[in-house]
Design an enzyme around this catalytic site. Structure first.
Site, PDB file in Angstrom:
ATOM      1  CB  THR A 125      -0.922   0.153   1.279  1.00  0.00           C
ATOM      2  OG1 THR A 125      -1.674  -1.373   1.239  1.00  0.00           O
ATOM      3  CG2 THR A 125      -1.844   1.058   1.338  1.00  0.00           C
ATOM      4  CD  GLU A 142      -3.495  -9.582   4.481  1.00  0.00           C
ATOM      5  OE1 GLU A 142      -3.424 -10.254   3.380  1.00  0.00           O
ATOM      6  OE2 GLU A 142      -2.897  -9.441   5.750  1.00  0.00           O
ATOM      7  CB  SER A 166      -1.840   2.966  -4.988  1.00  0.00           C
ATOM      8  OG  SER A 166      -0.679   2.950  -4.444  1.00  0.00           O
ATOM      9  N   GLY A 167      -4.241   2.157  -2.589  1.00  0.00           N
ATOM     10  CA  GLY A 167      -4.171   0.970  -1.583  1.00  0.00           C
ATOM     11  C   GLY A 167      -5.185  -0.079  -2.554  1.00  0.00           C
ATOM     12  N   GLY A 185      -3.216 -14.751   2.843  1.00  0.00           N
ATOM     13  CA  GLY A 185      -3.441 -13.585   3.916  1.00  0.00           C
ATOM     14  C   GLY A 185      -4.834 -13.466   4.123  1.00  0.00           C
TER      15      GLY A 185
HETATM   16  C1  LIG Z   1      -3.978  -1.352  10.617  1.00  0.00           C
HETATM   17  C2  LIG Z   1      -3.736  -1.163   9.235  1.00  0.00           C
HETATM   18  C3  LIG Z   1      -2.546  -2.167   8.734  1.00  0.00           C
HETATM   19  C4  LIG Z   1      -1.995  -2.530   7.639  1.00  0.00           C
HETATM   20  N1  LIG Z   1      -1.181  -3.043   6.988  1.00  0.00           N
HETATM   21  C5  LIG Z   1      -0.742  -3.087   5.974  1.00  0.00           C
HETATM   22  C6  LIG Z   1       0.619  -3.782   5.499  1.00  0.00           C
HETATM   23  O1  LIG Z   1       1.420  -4.222   6.478  1.00  0.00           O
HETATM   24  N2  LIG Z   1       1.100  -3.798   4.130  1.00  0.00           N
HETATM   25  C7  LIG Z   1       0.381  -3.069   3.221  1.00  0.00           C
HETATM   26  O2  LIG Z   1       0.590  -3.199   2.300  1.00  0.00           O
HETATM   27  N3  LIG Z   1      -0.663  -2.584   3.591  1.00  0.00           N
HETATM   28  C8  LIG Z   1      -1.515  -2.595   4.786  1.00  0.00           C
HETATM   29  N4  LIG Z   1      -2.513  -1.802   4.954  1.00  0.00           N
HETATM   30  C9  LIG Z   1      -3.355  -1.023   3.986  1.00  0.00           C
HETATM   31  C10 LIG Z   1      -4.497  -1.808   3.776  1.00  0.00           C
HETATM   32  O3  LIG Z   1      -4.397  -2.920   2.938  1.00  0.00           O
HETATM   33  C11 LIG Z   1      -5.430  -0.510   3.003  1.00  0.00           C
HETATM   34  O4  LIG Z   1      -5.716   0.293   3.941  1.00  0.00           O
HETATM   35  C12 LIG Z   1      -6.596  -1.243   2.058  1.00  0.00           C
HETATM   36  O5  LIG Z   1      -6.057  -1.841   0.903  1.00  0.00           O
HETATM   37  C13 LIG Z   1      -7.329  -0.026   1.695  1.00  0.00           C
HETATM   38  O6  LIG Z   1      -6.719   0.923   1.074  1.00  0.00           O
HETATM   39  P1  LIG Z   1      -6.828   2.247   1.206  1.00  0.00           P
HETATM   40  O7  LIG Z   1      -6.891   2.603   2.716  1.00  0.00           O
HETATM   41  O8  LIG Z   1      -6.008   3.064   0.305  1.00  0.00           O
HETATM   42  O9  LIG Z   1      -8.638   2.714   0.754  1.00  0.00           O
HETATM   43  P2  LIG Z   1      -8.986   3.013  -0.703  1.00  0.00           P
HETATM   44  O10 LIG Z   1      -8.597   2.040  -1.844  1.00  0.00           O
HETATM   45  O11 LIG Z   1      -8.692   4.371  -0.958  1.00  0.00           O
HETATM   46  O12 LIG Z   1     -10.419   2.821  -0.522  1.00  0.00           O
HETATM   47  C14 LIG Z   1     -11.486   3.601  -0.028  1.00  0.00           C
HETATM   48  C15 LIG Z   1     -12.873   3.133  -0.142  1.00  0.00           C
HETATM   49  O13 LIG Z   1     -13.281   2.894  -1.289  1.00  0.00           O
HETATM   50  C16 LIG Z   1     -13.541   1.641  -1.447  1.00  0.00           C
HETATM   51  N5  LIG Z   1     -13.165   1.093  -3.086  1.00  0.00           N
HETATM   52  C17 LIG Z   1     -12.007   1.460  -3.532  1.00  0.00           C
HETATM   53  N6  LIG Z   1     -12.040   1.009  -4.657  1.00  0.00           N
HETATM   54  C18 LIG Z   1     -13.399   0.506  -5.104  1.00  0.00           C
HETATM   55  C19 LIG Z   1     -13.902  -0.432  -6.008  1.00  0.00           C
HETATM   56  N7  LIG Z   1     -13.234  -0.408  -7.296  1.00  0.00           N
HETATM   57  N8  LIG Z   1     -15.287  -0.688  -6.217  1.00  0.00           N
HETATM   58  C20 LIG Z   1     -15.872  -0.678  -4.806  1.00  0.00           C
HETATM   59  N9  LIG Z   1     -15.375   0.110  -3.803  1.00  0.00           N
HETATM   60  C21 LIG Z   1     -13.845   0.673  -3.788  1.00  0.00           C
HETATM   61  C22 LIG Z   1     -12.900   0.679  -0.799  1.00  0.00           C
HETATM   62  O14 LIG Z   1     -13.605  -0.488  -0.241  1.00  0.00           O
HETATM   63  C23 LIG Z   1     -12.859   1.650   0.650  1.00  0.00           C
HETATM   64  O15 LIG Z   1     -14.301   1.353   1.043  1.00  0.00           O
HETATM   65  C24 LIG Z   1      -3.024  -1.752   6.326  1.00  0.00           C
HETATM   66  C25 LIG Z   1      -4.238  -0.852   6.889  1.00  0.00           C
HETATM   67  C26 LIG Z   1      -4.305  -0.878   8.131  1.00  0.00           C
HETATM   68  C27 LIG Z   1      -5.548   0.033   8.321  1.00  0.00           C
END
Ligand SMILES: Cc1cc2nc3c(=O)[nH]c(=O)nc-3n(C[C@H](O)[C@H](O)[C@H](O)COP(=O)(O)OP(=O)(O)OC[C@H]3O[C@@H](n4cnc5c(N)ncnc54)[C@H](O)[C@@H]3O)c2cc1C
Length: 379
Positions: free
Chosen positions: A125, A362, A129-130, A240
């Site tokens: 992440t 995940e 980009s998530g 995962g």
């Molecule tokens: C405590 C914690 C630990 C973490 N640990 C790790 C780690 O060790 N390594 C790592 O790489 N990441 C880690 N993460 C990151 C986590 O994987 C991301 O937060 C997650 O993938 C969501 O990405 P974002 O937060 O950018 O949300 P966004 O991608 O910005 O999403 C925002 C909202 O939009 C929705 N959304 C986005 N795209 C779509 C779509 N196409 N259709 C419908 N809905 C959509 C999402 O579901 C969400 O509700 C961690 C996060 C947290 C909170």
């Protein structure tokens, strides 16, 4: 068709459960307020073979299957889901190294990973980009001796705590095929960390940004082949997702067990509150929900073990279903404790807080639906 666990699988569950109750549960609240997990815990878990749960036996790992792993995480989460989930991330990285790493990379990283003297974090992440992980921008620029990494990873579990980081970075063009996976060691010049994130749950494990500014790594730290990193990262996520689901299941089961006990002791209107039929029905609903979640999770794990083509879809479905069931049950357990459920001493509010994030990471549960729906619509 046989739904029973084998004798060996029951023993795996019992071993992990006993370890959790002895070495994790009594300290979980302290670690949560300290915001860190003592490093000494990991080698003890490694002694049970849990540093490389599904690393092959040839590489010195435990060589267990995905279903076996879900048993470990379900059992450990009954003590603390945040600690169990951290172990899952380490194992995901160890498996990636075993599956795709060169002999040299394996020789350098696996012994430490298996003994858990080397703790690993997974960095996909980024701030921009998530869910759309393939849009990542961290760059791995080729140098005379390897790569120079520049970019920021967000939300990294174990950021500033782990010994090495599996980083997905761009070595080629835009899109998933331009992404490679590399390893970077703690202490590498140019590698630094953001401040400790203040979170709702999972407080025991430190979460920070991982920042790279011209951090140089040797070419030998490339995992597998250039351009394949996104595929490796996604393959790691199937397992995962199962593990995180198992963490929800175990913690929710612990909450339900505690609630049953509490309700047998708490009295209102002249009887213990477990005698009210309205509440008994809620207990029944929770039992149904958790048993359904367990069967579904184990089926998905079995599919992954079999290498079934639809395993990713099942892992996504199970992740969505089980993590939501777990949170729903934990929340109901809090309600059935009345005001005491809201107090830290009773342990339920921590479970509610810890499980919430399982619907987000995940791959969010919206993305899980996307995976399922894509298959349906294209079919
Ligand atoms: C405590 C914690 C630990 C973490 N640990 C790790 C780690 O060790 N390594 C790592 O790489 N990441 C880690 N993460 C990151 C986590 O994987 C991301 O937060 C997650 O993938 C969501 O990405 P974002 O937060 O950018 O949300 P966004 O991608 O910005 O999403 C925002 C909202 O939009 C929705 N959304 C986005 N795209 C779509 C779509 N196409 N259709 C419908 N809905 C959509 C999402 O579901 C969400 O509700 C961690 C996060 C947290 C909170």
């Amino acid at each position: 068709m046989d739904f029973a666990l084998s004798e060996e699988q029951s023993a795996i569950f019992d071993m992990a459960h006993a370890f959790g109750q002895e070495h994790i549960a009594p300290h979980a609240r302290t670690w949560e307020s300290d915001g860190t997990i003592p490093r000494e815990l990991w080698p003890k878990l490694a002694e049970l073979g849990l540093g490389g749960i599904y690393v092959s036996e040839d590489s010195g790992g435990s060589g267990l299957g995905r279903l076996d792993a879900t048993l470990v995480f379900e059992a450990l989460s009954m003590a603390c889901p945040a600690v169990a989930a951290f172990l899952s991330i380490h194992n995901m990285c160890a498996r990636m190294i075993d599956s795709y790493g060169s002999e040299d990379l394996k020789a350098r990283y696996l012994p430490g990973a298996l003994s858990m003297e080397t703790v690993l974090s997974y960095c996909l992440t980024e701030p921009g980009s998530g869910s759309d992980a393939a849009a990542l921008r961290t760059k791995a620029q080729t140098t005379a001796t390897g790569y120079s990494l520049t970019g920021t990873k967000a939300f990294i579990s174990g950021g500033g705590y782990s010994d090495a980081y599996v980083v997905m970075a761009r070595t080629g063009a835009d899109g998933p095929r331009g992404i490679s996976a590399v390893l970077i060691d703690d202490g590498t010049p140019g590698l630094s960390f953001g401040g400790l994130e203040q979170k709702m749950g999972w407080k025991a494990q430190p979460t920070r940004q991982v920042q790279m500014d011209g951090a140089e790594i040797p070419a030998a730290n490339l995992l597998g082949k250039e351009g394949k990193g996104f595929r490796y990262a996604m393959a790691g996520l199937d397992g995962g997702r199962l593990n995180i689901s198992a963490c929800s299941l175990g913690a929710a089961q612990a909450a339900l067990d505690a609630t049953l006990q509490y309700m047998s002791e708490r009295r209102a209107f002249g009887q213990s509150i477990d005698q009210f039929q309205a509440l008994q029905f809620r207990l029944a609903d929770m039992e149904i929900e958790l048993q359904a979640a367990r069967v579904f999770l184990r089926q998905a794990a079995w599919k992954l073990d079999q290498g079934a083509p639809d395993a990713p879809k099942y892992c996504a479905m199970a992740k969505k279903f089980v993590t939501e069931a777990g949170s729903k049950v934990a929340d109901q357990c809090l309600q059935l404790h009345g005001g005491y459920g809201y107090l830290a001493d009773y342990g339920i509010e921590k479970i509610v807080r810890d499980l919430r994030v399982h619907q987000i990471l995940e791959g969010t549960n919206e993305i899980m639906r996307l995976i399922v729906a894509r298959g349906l619509v294209s079919a």
